[in-house]
Design a protein around this motif. Sequence first.
Motif, PDB file in Angstrom:
ATOM      1  N   ALA A 119       0.837  -1.202   0.000  1.00 19.00           N
ATOM      2  CA  ALA A 119       0.000   0.000   0.000  1.00 19.00           C
ATOM      3  C   ALA A 119       0.876   1.259   0.000  1.00 19.00           C
ATOM      4  CB  ALA A 119      -0.932  -0.001   1.213  1.00 19.00           C
ATOM      5  N   PHE A 120       1.950   1.242   0.778  1.00 15.12           N
ATOM      6  CA  PHE A 120       2.861   2.393   0.792  1.00 15.12           C
ATOM      7  C   PHE A 120       3.500   2.591  -0.582  1.00 15.12           C
ATOM      8  CE2 PHE A 120       7.395   3.487   0.863  1.00 15.12           C
ATOM      9  CZ  PHE A 120       7.252   4.846   1.031  1.00 15.12           C
ATOM     10  N   LEU A 121       3.989   1.503  -1.193  1.00 12.85           N
ATOM     11  CA  LEU A 121       4.628   1.625  -2.514  1.00 12.85           C
ATOM     12  C   LEU A 121       3.659   2.188  -3.549  1.00 12.85           C
ATOM     13  CD1 LEU A 121       6.836  -1.587  -2.903  1.00 12.85           C
ATOM     14  CD2 LEU A 121       7.564   0.756  -2.398  1.00 12.85           C
ATOM     15  N   GLU A 122       2.428   1.747  -3.510  1.00 16.26           N
ATOM     16  CA  GLU A 122       1.441   2.256  -4.467  1.00 16.26           C
ATOM     17  C   GLU A 122       1.225   3.758  -4.269  1.00 16.26           C
ATOM     18  OE1 GLU A 122      -1.971  -0.305  -4.000  1.00 16.26           O
ATOM     19  OE2 GLU A 122      -0.921  -1.999  -4.936  1.00 16.26           O
ATOM     20  N   ARG A 123       1.172   4.201  -3.026  1.00 13.89           N
ATOM     21  CA  ARG A 123       1.001   5.630  -2.749  1.00 13.89           C
ATOM     22  C   ARG A 123       2.231   6.416  -3.204  1.00 13.89           C
ATOM     23  NH1 ARG A 123      -1.892   9.223   0.764  1.00 13.89           N
ATOM     24  NH2 ARG A 123      -1.278  11.245  -0.081  1.00 13.89           N
ATOM     25  N   ALA A 124       3.425   5.906  -2.882  1.00 11.45           N
ATOM     26  CA  ALA A 124       4.669   6.580  -3.274  1.00 11.45           C
ATOM     27  C   ALA A 124       4.780   6.649  -4.794  1.00 11.45           C
ATOM     28  CB  ALA A 124       5.877   5.864  -2.679  1.00 11.45           C
ATOM     29  N   GLU A 125       4.435   5.565  -5.477  1.00 11.72           N
ATOM     30  CA  GLU A 125       4.488   5.566  -6.942  1.00 11.72           C
ATOM     31  C   GLU A 125       3.531   6.597  -7.522  1.00 11.72           C
ATOM     32  OE1 GLU A 125       5.826   0.973  -7.902  1.00 11.72           O
ATOM     33  OE2 GLU A 125       3.727   1.391  -7.419  1.00 11.72           O
ATOM     34  N   SER A 126       2.356   6.698  -6.961  1.00 15.64           N
ATOM     35  CA  SER A 126       1.379   7.676  -7.433  1.00 15.64           C
ATOM     36  C   SER A 126       1.920   9.098  -7.296  1.00 15.64           C
ATOM     37  CB  SER A 126       0.074   7.522  -6.654  1.00 15.64           C
ATOM     38  OG  SER A 126      -0.830   8.526  -7.004  1.00 15.64           O
ATOM     39  N   VAL A 127       2.493   9.404  -6.142  1.00 17.74           N
ATOM     40  CA  VAL A 127       3.049  10.740  -5.901  1.00 17.74           C
ATOM     41  C   VAL A 127       4.221  11.004  -6.853  1.00 17.74           C
ATOM     42  CG1 VAL A 127       4.310  12.147  -4.213  1.00 17.74           C
ATOM     43  CG2 VAL A 127       2.265  10.873  -3.508  1.00 17.74           C
ATOM     44  N   LEU A 128       5.103  10.036  -7.014  1.00 19.30           N
ATOM     45  CA  LEU A 128       6.271  10.214  -7.888  1.00 19.30           C
ATOM     46  C   LEU A 128       5.854  10.339  -9.354  1.00 19.30           C
ATOM     47  CD1 LEU A 128       8.721   7.798  -6.084  1.00 19.30           C
ATOM     48  CD2 LEU A 128       8.916  10.292  -6.216  1.00 19.30           C
ATOM     49  N   HIS A 129       4.886   9.548  -9.774  1.00 21.24           N
ATOM     50  CA  HIS A 129       4.402   9.662 -11.162  1.00 21.24           C
ATOM     51  C   HIS A 129       3.821  11.051 -11.404  1.00 21.24           C
ATOM     52  CE1 HIS A 129       3.965   5.014 -11.458  1.00 21.24           C
ATOM     53  NE2 HIS A 129       5.207   5.403 -11.644  1.00 21.24           N
ATOM     54  N   GLY A 130       3.157  11.612 -10.398  1.00 20.77           N
ATOM     55  CA  GLY A 130       2.626  12.969 -10.507  1.00 20.77           C
ATOM     56  C   GLY A 130       3.728  14.006 -10.686  1.00 20.77           C
ATOM     57  N   ALA A 131       4.934  13.687 -10.210  1.00 25.35           N
ATOM     58  CA  ALA A 131       6.096  14.578 -10.373  1.00 25.35           C
ATOM     59  C   ALA A 131       6.907  14.208 -11.616  1.00 25.35           C
ATOM     60  CB  ALA A 131       6.980  14.509  -9.127  1.00 25.35           C
ATOM     61  N   GLU A 132       6.298  13.376 -12.479  1.00 23.61           N
ATOM     62  CA  GLU A 132       6.927  12.925 -13.727  1.00 23.61           C
ATOM     63  C   GLU A 132       8.180  12.111 -13.494  1.00 23.61           C
ATOM     64  OE1 GLU A 132       7.285  16.272 -16.360  1.00 23.61           O
ATOM     65  OE2 GLU A 132       5.120  16.601 -16.373  1.00 23.61           O
ATOM     66  N   ILE A 133       8.173  11.320 -12.417  1.00 23.03           N
ATOM     67  CA  ILE A 133       9.273  10.416 -12.094  1.00 23.03           C
ATOM     68  C   ILE A 133       8.813   9.002 -12.432  1.00 23.03           C
ATOM     69  CG2 ILE A 133      10.726   9.499 -10.237  1.00 23.03           C
ATOM     70  CD1 ILE A 133      11.277  12.456 -10.690  1.00 23.03           C
ATOM     71  N   THR A 134       9.582   8.300 -13.245  1.00 20.44           N
ATOM     72  CA  THR A 134       9.300   6.911 -13.588  1.00 20.44           C
ATOM     73  C   THR A 134       9.809   6.029 -12.451  1.00 20.44           C
ATOM     74  OG1 THR A 134       9.581   7.411 -15.929  1.00 20.44           O
ATOM     75  CG2 THR A 134       9.723   5.094 -15.300  1.00 20.44           C
ATOM     76  N   THR A 135       9.005   5.059 -12.044  1.00 20.42           N
ATOM     77  CA  THR A 135       9.412   4.194 -10.936  1.00 20.42           C
ATOM     78  C   THR A 135       9.580   2.752 -11.400  1.00 20.42           C
ATOM     79  OG1 THR A 135       7.132   3.707 -10.283  1.00 20.42           O
ATOM     80  CG2 THR A 135       8.188   5.608  -9.234  1.00 20.42           C
ATOM     81  N   ARG A 136      10.416   2.053 -10.661  1.00 17.33           N
ATOM     82  CA  ARG A 136      10.505   0.608 -10.820  1.00 17.33           C
ATOM     83  C   ARG A 136      10.824   0.014  -9.468  1.00 17.33           C
ATOM     84  NH1 ARG A 136      16.055  -1.538 -13.363  1.00 17.33           N
ATOM     85  NH2 ARG A 136      17.454  -0.178 -12.248  1.00 17.33           N
ATOM     86  N   ARG A 137      10.361  -1.188  -9.269  1.00 20.43           N
ATOM     87  CA  ARG A 137      10.575  -1.872  -7.989  1.00 20.43           C
ATOM     88  C   ARG A 137      11.814  -2.750  -8.082  1.00 20.43           C
ATOM     89  NH1 ARG A 137       4.608  -3.150  -5.581  1.00 20.43           N
ATOM     90  NH2 ARG A 137       3.746  -1.089  -6.050  1.00 20.43           N
ATOM     91  N   MET A 138      12.579  -2.719  -6.995  1.00 17.11           N
ATOM     92  CA  MET A 138      13.858  -3.419  -6.985  1.00 17.11           C
ATOM     93  C   MET A 138      13.837  -4.581  -5.992  1.00 17.11           C
ATOM     94  SD  MET A 138      15.478  -1.707  -9.206  1.00 17.11           S
ATOM     95  CE  MET A 138      17.071  -2.456  -9.006  1.00 17.11           C
ATOM     96  N   PRO A 139      14.075  -5.805  -6.490  1.00 12.68           N
ATOM     97  CA  PRO A 139      14.237  -6.937  -5.578  1.00 12.68           C
ATOM     98  C   PRO A 139      15.620  -6.855  -4.924  1.00 12.68           C
ATOM     99  CG  PRO A 139      14.624  -7.629  -7.829  1.00 12.68           C
ATOM    100  CD  PRO A 139      14.196  -6.178  -7.890  1.00 12.68           C
ATOM    101  N   PRO A 140      15.886  -7.679  -3.924  1.00  8.10           N
ATOM    102  CA  PRO A 140      17.213  -7.628  -3.311  1.00  8.10           C
ATOM    103  C   PRO A 140      18.281  -8.044  -4.317  1.00  8.10           C
ATOM    104  CG  PRO A 140      15.841  -9.352  -2.294  1.00  8.10           C
ATOM    105  CD  PRO A 140      15.012  -8.665  -3.318  1.00  8.10           C
ATOM    106  N   PRO A 141      19.403  -7.330  -4.345  1.00  6.08           N
ATOM    107  CA  PRO A 141      20.492  -7.721  -5.254  1.00  6.08           C
ATOM    108  C   PRO A 141      21.160  -9.011  -4.783  1.00  6.08           C
ATOM    109  CG  PRO A 141      21.160  -5.861  -3.888  1.00  6.08           C
ATOM    110  CD  PRO A 141      19.718  -6.128  -3.586  1.00  6.08           C
ATOM    111  N   ALA A 142      21.864  -9.648  -5.690  1.00 10.15           N
ATOM    112  CA  ALA A 142      22.503 -10.938  -5.406  1.00 10.15           C
ATOM    113  C   ALA A 142      23.437 -10.870  -4.201  1.00 10.15           C
ATOM    114  CB  ALA A 142      23.258 -11.429  -6.639  1.00 10.15           C
ATOM    115  N   GLU A 143      24.193  -9.777  -4.075  1.00 16.58           N
ATOM    116  CA  GLU A 143      25.142  -9.693  -2.950  1.00 16.58           C
ATOM    117  C   GLU A 143      24.417  -9.599  -1.608  1.00 16.58           C
ATOM    118  OE1 GLU A 143      24.867  -5.721  -5.078  1.00 16.58           O
ATOM    119  OE2 GLU A 143      25.423  -7.726  -5.706  1.00 16.58           O
ATOM    120  N   LEU A 144      23.244  -8.988  -1.581  1.00 21.11           N
ATOM    121  CA  LEU A 144      22.466  -8.916  -0.346  1.00 21.11           C
ATOM    122  C   LEU A 144      21.902 -10.298  -0.002  1.00 21.11           C
ATOM    123  CD1 LEU A 144      21.410  -7.014   1.867  1.00 21.11           C
ATOM    124  CD2 LEU A 144      19.383  -6.675   0.460  1.00 21.11           C
TER     125      LEU A 144
END
Length: 178
Positions: A119-144
Amino acid sequence: MVAGPAGDPRELDALKTRMTRKFTTLADDVNAQLKDVRVGKLAYQPELLAPEGPSTGGGKRALQHLRLRSLTKGAGEVVAGSVNGVEQWAELRDWNHVALVYRLRFKRTIGLTPDEWQAFLERAESVLHGAEITTRRMPPPAELLEEARQDRLRKTVSWAALTVAAVGLFVVAVLVAR
């Protein structure tokens, strides 16, 4: 400002100042839209951090962190992702990523459910998209993931050693008691 030859330090300083103002404004705008958002039982408050210092180095240090600051004493903050206002993209950590980082850093679970995080990510994405920021979700990297595997292995070895020591002490106590 007086125009000068290309590369004039005054022009470069003015550009740096404009870039910093732009990202501070982005942080102010995002934070204004997220100011009433609370995430989870620990009442995390999301905020986009403004660039530190008077300059972003012409955009080279334009990366801003989106974090959740807990309003509950003793809960650590959560880095939710990064925003690059120059290139207009954001990388937001998915549930597995943020939960793993939190567990490795604080040696406890995050205190948020996957649904609350979603729910938080969806809200943050909505706000960022409104600022013309493209978002993508990041899984944990291999080293983590490898660090987490090593951490689990260390814990398993520690528990095995404690178990062996406890059994050894028990055997010694039984033998001494005879």
